[in-house]
Design an enzyme around this catalytic site. Structure first.
Site, PDB file in Angstrom:
ATOM      1  N   SER A   1       0.814  -1.223   0.000  1.00 48.13           N
ATOM      2  CA  SER A   1       0.000   0.000   0.000  1.00 48.13           C
ATOM      3  C   SER A   1       0.843   1.267   0.000  1.00 48.13           C
ATOM      4  O   SER A   1       0.321   2.347  -0.252  1.00 48.13           O
ATOM      5  CB  SER A   1      -0.925   0.012   1.213  1.00 48.13           C
ATOM      6  OG  SER A   1      -1.833  -1.044   1.118  1.00 48.13           O
TER       7      SER A   1
ATOM      8  N   HIS B  43      -1.104   5.560   8.528  1.00 45.78           N
ATOM      9  CA  HIS B  43      -0.888   4.298   7.826  1.00 45.78           C
ATOM     10  C   HIS B  43      -0.528   4.590   6.363  1.00 45.78           C
ATOM     11  O   HIS B  43      -0.652   5.719   5.903  1.00 45.78           O
ATOM     12  CB  HIS B  43      -2.148   3.431   7.934  1.00 45.78           C
ATOM     13  CG  HIS B  43      -1.876   1.968   7.851  1.00 45.78           C
ATOM     14  ND1 HIS B  43      -2.408   1.167   6.865  1.00 45.78           N
ATOM     15  CD2 HIS B  43      -1.108   1.164   8.622  1.00 45.78           C
ATOM     16  CE1 HIS B  43      -1.991  -0.085   7.046  1.00 45.78           C
ATOM     17  NE2 HIS B  43      -1.206  -0.112   8.097  1.00 45.78           N
TER      18      HIS B  43
ATOM     19  N   ASP C 256      -8.451  -4.729   3.339  1.00 42.32           N
ATOM     20  CA  ASP C 256      -7.134  -5.364   3.255  1.00 42.32           C
ATOM     21  C   ASP C 256      -6.825  -6.213   4.489  1.00 42.32           C
ATOM     22  O   ASP C 256      -6.387  -7.362   4.372  1.00 42.32           O
ATOM     23  CB  ASP C 256      -6.095  -4.245   3.097  1.00 42.32           C
ATOM     24  CG  ASP C 256      -4.668  -4.749   3.096  1.00 42.32           C
ATOM     25  OD1 ASP C 256      -4.266  -5.363   2.103  1.00 42.32           O
ATOM     26  OD2 ASP C 256      -3.963  -4.523   4.101  1.00 42.32           O
TER      27      ASP C 256
HETATM   28 ZN   LIG Z   1      -2.200  -5.411   2.770  1.00 41.92          ZN
END
Ligand SMILES: [Zn+2]
Ligand SMILES: *[C@@H]1O[C@H](CO)[C@@H](O)[C@H](O)[C@H]1NC(C)=O
Ligand SMILES: *[C@@H]1O[C@H](CO)[C@@H](O)[C@H](O)[C@H]1NC(C)=O
Length: 536
Positions: free
Chosen positions: A139, A202, A370
């Site tokens: 990501s 994140h 996810d």
């Molecule tokens: Zn992931």
């Protein structure tokens, strides 16, 4: 046991908990040394990606002209004042198809014929998600692509592929930093904001504001751990500090999500009883409020859903909302009284940002699709996808199609398969009609890899998992290859578009073309601009 020994053990335990919490359990660092993989030299230059995006835009213009498409019908007549980019983290195409069926089945329909909100958008394309040094994205590098328009190395955010992962110095080099579409919007006098169900520090939301060689450096404690030999004043700033004090994060009018721990000292307990993890003793929530005050802005901090709803009714100039110490709870497991939904967060963000008549850029992430997939928890993944669809519906109702470009995409796929020849209307989260060759039933959803491996008998006969409680949100769907965390997938993901210039988002594109096409539509950034921009 002596009292001293007892205290020592307790301290060790605390340190262990602290370190484990600080790591990203879903994205273990690769066993391969990514640092030794040389990036493709041409791709290290952001201009490489800019030229590629410009030629893609030109190709679409020529195609529309050749087909004699009426400008209005092709969505090319207007410029976009607002851009909202919705990101389903790990929202593969199989996830979309299964979530759509599950949504319909919740309403007692067969389900497959139903639509997620963005299924009704006029344009859909495909995005190629590989990164500079990775066939399959994480990501961090993918956020750099769909937010900054540049492909980067795995684990890095807002920097070119000249920066190797976890390099303690390289990311601070200005030449290697890549501005995001949020920065382009601010430079045009528009506002910018982020909304996520993960920690605001994140990987995905960080792509809007951070420049870092390591996605895990969310607080100074994380940087200290990896850069122990580097003097603290020479270390790269942690992501939370960048968000509050560095451009462009320090100009954001909306920051909503989880992740209080990276904003608070390791001696401060937050509103819900969790300790902060900063070593520098700084309280970044208080510093953020102070900074807004110095700018003459009426700012609010929210940690509970009721604060958020109040801010939605009477929008402040700037809004920081941190609703958990770490990620927000999964929607199916959250206390609906204290934890806002993604749709509620999105509405609050739009209300605050809409105060700027020039418009805004907003990033909205359904980030826990996810995490659920990594644990093979398909029911949670589908529910989080439906929550993202609800957020898109809320935005679509609040923002006019004629001046607001809405985009919905994913950063990478996952390895959930939607399989077996099950009859129409069958519970998509239930068993297939089919049996395996030993006559043992299997589920319609299963994973190539992950923790959900089941034992096989000596004759290699599978366990019948359809007898287990699969209506439990934490039920793990069956996996073929045992891995603590299921992996991402490498196939293309979808891009849905509604609003000005939507037709640009058709076809197969590099993920790095997405923000550049959006910037073209919205008259932003350094690249080409749509014809209506001359009137803008
Ligand atoms: Zn992931
Ligand atoms: C679906 O059907 C069940 C069983 O008949 C019923 O209890 C439930 O309320 C129905 N749900 C909806 C959304 O109509
Ligand atoms: C908190 O941070 C201080 C300053 O770096 C450090 O000395 C202390 O050990 C930390 N405490 C915990 C529990 O991590």
């Amino acid at each position: 046991m002596s009292l001293t020994r007892c205290f020592t053990l307790l301290a060790l335990l605390l340190i262990t908990i602290q370190t484990t919490l600080g790591k990203d359990i879903y994205h273990p660092r690769s066993r391969l040394s990514l640092e030794t993989d040389p990036p493709n030299a041409a791709e290290a230059d952001p201009e490489f990606w800019a030229r590629q995006a410009a030629s893609g835009i030109a190709r679409h213009q020529r195609a529309a002209a050749a087909a004699g498409v009426a400008a209005a019908a092709a969505g090319v007549a207007a410029a976009a004042r607002n851009v909202v980019l919705f990101l389903g983290d790990g929202m593969s195409i199989a996830t979309l198809a299964a979530a759509r069926a599950h949504l319909g089945q919740r309403h007692n329909r067969t389900g497959e014929e139903g639509s997620l909100e963005f299924d009704t958008f006029p344009t859909v394309g495909l995005s190629k998600t590989y990164c500079a040094n990775a066939q399959i994205a994480d990501s961090a590098c993918s956020a750099t692509a769909y937010l900054c328009g540049v492909k980067a190395n795995k684990g890095t955010i807002g920097v070119t592929s000249s920066v190797p992962r976890a390099s303690c110095f390289a990311a601070a080099e200005r030449n290697y930093q890549t501005p995001s579409i949020a920065a382009w919007a601010l430079e045009d006098g528009r506002d910018a904001g982020i909304v996520t169900t993960t920690r605001v520090t994140h990987a995905s939301p960080s792509g809007t504001f951070a420049h870092t060689a390591e996605r895990d450096w969310e607080s100074d404690a994380d940087v200290a751990e990896d850069c122990i030999d580097v003097p603290s004043d020479a270390r790269q700033e942690d992501i939370a500090l960048q968000l509050v004090h560095s451009y462009p994060g320090n100009q954001f009018k909306v920051i909503l999500g989880g992740g209080r721990r990276a904003f608070l000292p390791n001696t401060t307990v937050d509103e819900e009883g969790s300790l902060g993890n900063r070593l520098d003793g700084r309280n970044l929530i208080e510093e953020w409020l102070e900074l807004q005050k110095e700018r003459g802005l009426m700012a609010q901090y929210a940690w509970h859903r009721s604060d958020l709803l109040a801010a939605t009714r009477a929008p402040p100039d700037a809004l920081l909302g941190l609703f958990e110490s770490s990620h927000l709870q999964y929607h199916l497991e959250a206390d609906p009284h204290s934890e806002p939904t993604l749709a509620e967060l999105t509405e609050a963000a739009i209300k605050v940002l809409s105060r700027n008549p020039r418009g805004f850029f907003l990033f909205v992430e359904g980030g826990r699709i996810d995490h659920a997939h990594h644990q093979n928890k398909a029911r949670l993944a589908l529910d989080e996808t439906i929550e993202l669809s609800e957020a898109v519906a809320r935005a679509a109702a609040l923002l006019p199609e004629k001046d607001s470009l809405l985009l919905v995409t994913a950063d990478h796929a996952h390895v959930m398969a939607f399989n077996g020849y099950t009859h129409r209307g069958s519970d998509v989260l239930g068993p297939s009609d089919e049996m395996d060759d030993n006559g043992v039933p299997y589920m319609t959803l299963s994973y190539t890899n992950g923790p959900g491996v089941r034992s096989h008998s000596e004759e290699n006969v599978r366990e019948d998992i359809t007898k287990q409680k699969y209506d439990d949100p934490n039920f793990q769907y069956e996996s073929g290859i045992l891995l603590e965390d299921e992996t991402h997938g490498g196939e293309d993901v979808a891009v849905f578009a509604r609003g000005p210039q939507h037709a640009l988002f058709s076809g197969v594109m590099e993920q790095s073309e997405i923000p550049r096409r959006a910037a073209y539509a919205a008259c932003l950034g350094p690249g080409p601009r749509a014809p209506p921009c001359r009137r803008h």
